[in-house]
Design a protein around this motif. Structure first.
Motif, short mmCIF file in Angstrom:
data_model
loop_
_atom_site.label_atom_id
_atom_site.label_comp_id
_atom_site.label_asym_id
_atom_site.label_seq_id
_atom_site.Cartn_x
_atom_site.Cartn_y
_atom_site.Cartn_z
N LYS A 167 55.64 62.15 16.96
CA LYS A 167 54.35 61.82 17.55
C LYS A 167 53.69 60.65 16.82
O LYS A 167 53.01 59.83 17.44
CB LYS A 167 53.42 63.04 17.52
CG LYS A 167 53.99 64.28 18.21
CD LYS A 167 54.47 63.98 19.63
CE LYS A 167 55.09 65.21 20.27
NZ LYS A 167 55.70 64.92 21.59
N ILE A 168 53.92 60.56 15.52
CA ILE A 168 53.41 59.41 14.76
C ILE A 168 54.09 58.12 15.22
O ILE A 168 53.43 57.10 15.44
CB ILE A 168 53.61 59.63 13.24
CG1 ILE A 168 52.63 60.68 12.73
CG2 ILE A 168 53.44 58.32 12.47
CD1 ILE A 168 52.84 61.07 11.27
N VAL A 169 55.40 58.18 15.40
CA VAL A 169 56.16 56.99 15.84
C VAL A 169 55.69 56.51 17.21
O VAL A 169 55.59 55.30 17.46
CB VAL A 169 57.67 57.31 15.86
CG1 VAL A 169 58.46 56.16 16.49
CG2 VAL A 169 58.19 57.58 14.46
N LEU A 170 55.37 57.45 18.10
CA LEU A 170 54.99 57.11 19.47
C LEU A 170 53.49 56.82 19.62
O LEU A 170 53.06 56.36 20.67
CB LEU A 170 55.37 58.25 20.41
CG LEU A 170 56.88 58.53 20.57
CD1 LEU A 170 57.10 59.79 21.38
CD2 LEU A 170 57.59 57.35 21.20
N HIS A 171 52.73 57.06 18.59
CA HIS A 171 51.29 56.92 18.68
C HIS A 171 50.89 55.47 18.93
O HIS A 171 51.45 54.54 18.35
CB HIS A 171 50.64 57.41 17.38
CG HIS A 171 49.14 57.43 17.44
ND1 HIS A 171 48.35 56.34 17.09
CD2 HIS A 171 48.27 58.42 17.80
CE1 HIS A 171 47.08 56.66 17.23
NE2 HIS A 171 47.00 57.91 17.65
N GLU A 172 49.94 55.28 19.82
CA GLU A 172 49.40 53.95 20.11
C GLU A 172 47.89 53.95 19.88
O GLU A 172 47.20 54.86 20.32
CB GLU A 172 49.71 53.55 21.57
CG GLU A 172 51.18 53.29 21.84
CD GLU A 172 51.71 52.06 21.11
OE1 GLU A 172 50.89 51.22 20.67
OE2 GLU A 172 52.93 51.94 20.99
N PRO A 173 47.37 52.94 19.18
CA PRO A 173 48.11 51.84 18.56
C PRO A 173 48.91 52.32 17.35
O PRO A 173 48.51 53.27 16.69
CB PRO A 173 46.99 50.89 18.12
CG PRO A 173 45.82 51.79 17.88
CD PRO A 173 45.92 52.87 18.92
#
Length: 387
Positions: A167-173
């Motif tokens: 979820k951190i990797v996919l978090h935007e921004p």
């Protein structure tokens, strides 16, 4: 006001008479009948987050914060001018996302005040909240997780203690510069996850690799803005208080050494200790180890040298090494205060937000590798992220 986020500690349970040289006596605690402690001038702020809605196979870890406090506050103090707060236990949100939002907000406020937040979890998915705090601060960050597995999960999986990294990797921004794992065990990860971590240019270090030379873990930890420590990474014989404890892992003294390295780092601005479960804890052994880890964190903190070369290079010796085969020069800096090493990695002018990451902590061993006309792996990994 920050006070509204917290429930005070039980006065009888955490009352320590004056005159005793223990943590319980020197830490300014938010207890029943006492005003919320003033933040101004504080160095470290401890707070409990008994959140376990995101845990996997470890229900009961919500009770950990007070179990750790009981052991921590009985430990003796060192000869330091302590200014440590215990803010109490976070009042949990109606939803898991509400708790994350509260933790992120508190973290951002403490970091702005120059205070090191120390979370007593709770489950490790709270690392996500540690990370989101830096969105408010508009900083790219490095995360180091001490963990037996990678906690990536699948895209469609809900956030939890075994999926938070995905979820951190996919978090935007996205403002994650680097992620490093210390102590993974291959039979819990698999080659596909190792390959994925390599594709993401993340740094991973097997348990045996770290244990062979614990000093080589110091530059990795020194590069962390956030350190997330899953107690599952410690072997069951030393830390039985976990629903997923296994026979292999770090020894207790190795865990304390890693955390002391973190405390020594001027860069570290957020620390979380997760997955302790008193329901499985024989004789309070894991809580006692966790308390000693916090003790070592503070001991490291009060021995910081304030020798980050990014701010000033006055107290550093500069070394230049020309690599003939790579047609590349590597610049090293050695601190005259601590004898720690850094190396300079170039980055494009268009990526000015990466400026704080171009001086990479390293070891004397990296310098020796360069002298042999070989490219240090640490330099190459950083260059790939910066370019």
């Amino acid at each position: 006001m920050m006070e509204e986020y917290f429930a005070p500690l039980e006065a009888d349970r955490f009352a320590f008479p004056e005159g005793r040289a223990t943590f319980g006596q020197v830490v300014r605690k938010y207890v029943e009948g006492v005003s919320f402690p003033e933040l101004e001038g504080a160095h470290i702020a401890i707070f409990g987050v008994g959140e376990e809605r995101g845990t996997v196979q470890n229900a009961g870890c919500a009770a950990a914060p007070d179990a750790v406090r009981e052991k921590l506050y009985a430990l003796k103090t060192g000869r330091y001018a302590y200014n440590i707060l215990d803010l109490g236990n976070l009042r949990l949100g109606a939803t898991l996302q509400d708790t994350y939002a509260a933790v992120a907000s508190i973290h951002a406020d403490l970091i702005r005040e120059g205070i090191l937040p120390v979370i007593l979890g709770g489950s490790q998915d709270l690392t996500f909240a540690q990370y989101v705090a830096y969105q408010k601060l508009e900083e790219t960050v490095n995360i180091v997780a001490v963990d037996a597995s990678f906690d990536l999960g699948a895209t469609e999986d809900p956030i939890g203690s075994d999926t938070y990294l995905g979820k951190i990797v996919l978090h935007e921004p996205n403002f994650l510069f680097n992620f490093s794992n210390l102590g993974y065990q291959t039979y819990f990860t698999g080659s596909d996850q190792v390959e994925l971590m390599e594709k993401l240019y993340f740094d991973t270090y097997r348990l045996g690799q770290v244990q062979r030379d614990m000093e080589e873990a110091e530059p990795i930890v020194r590069n962390a803005d956030i350190l997330s420590f899953d107690l599952t990474a410690i072997r069951r014989s030393d830390a039985p208080g976990n629903g997923k404890a296994t026979p292999n892992g770090f020894y207790g003294e190795e865990a304390c050494q890693i955390v002391r390295y973190a405390g020594l780092s001027d860069k570290l601005s957020s620390f979380g200790l997760y997955e302790l479960n008193p329901a499985f804890d024989e004789h309070g052994q894991t809580a006692h180890l966790a308390a000693q880890m916090i003790w070592y964190l503070t001991e490291g903190y009060y021995n910081r040298k304030k020798d980050v070369p990014l701010k000033s290079k006055t107290d550093f010796v500069k070394y230049r090494v020309a690599l003939k085969r790579a047609d590349q020069e590597i610049v090293f800096y050695k601190s005259q205060k601590s004898e720690r090493w850094w190396m300079e990695v170039p980055y494009p002018n268009s990526k000015v937000r990466y400026h704080r990451h171009h001086l990479v902590p390293c070891s004397y061993h990296d310098y020796e590798i360069a002298l042999r006309d070989e490219m240090p792996e640490r330099w190459w990994q950083a260059f790939q992220k910066l370019s």
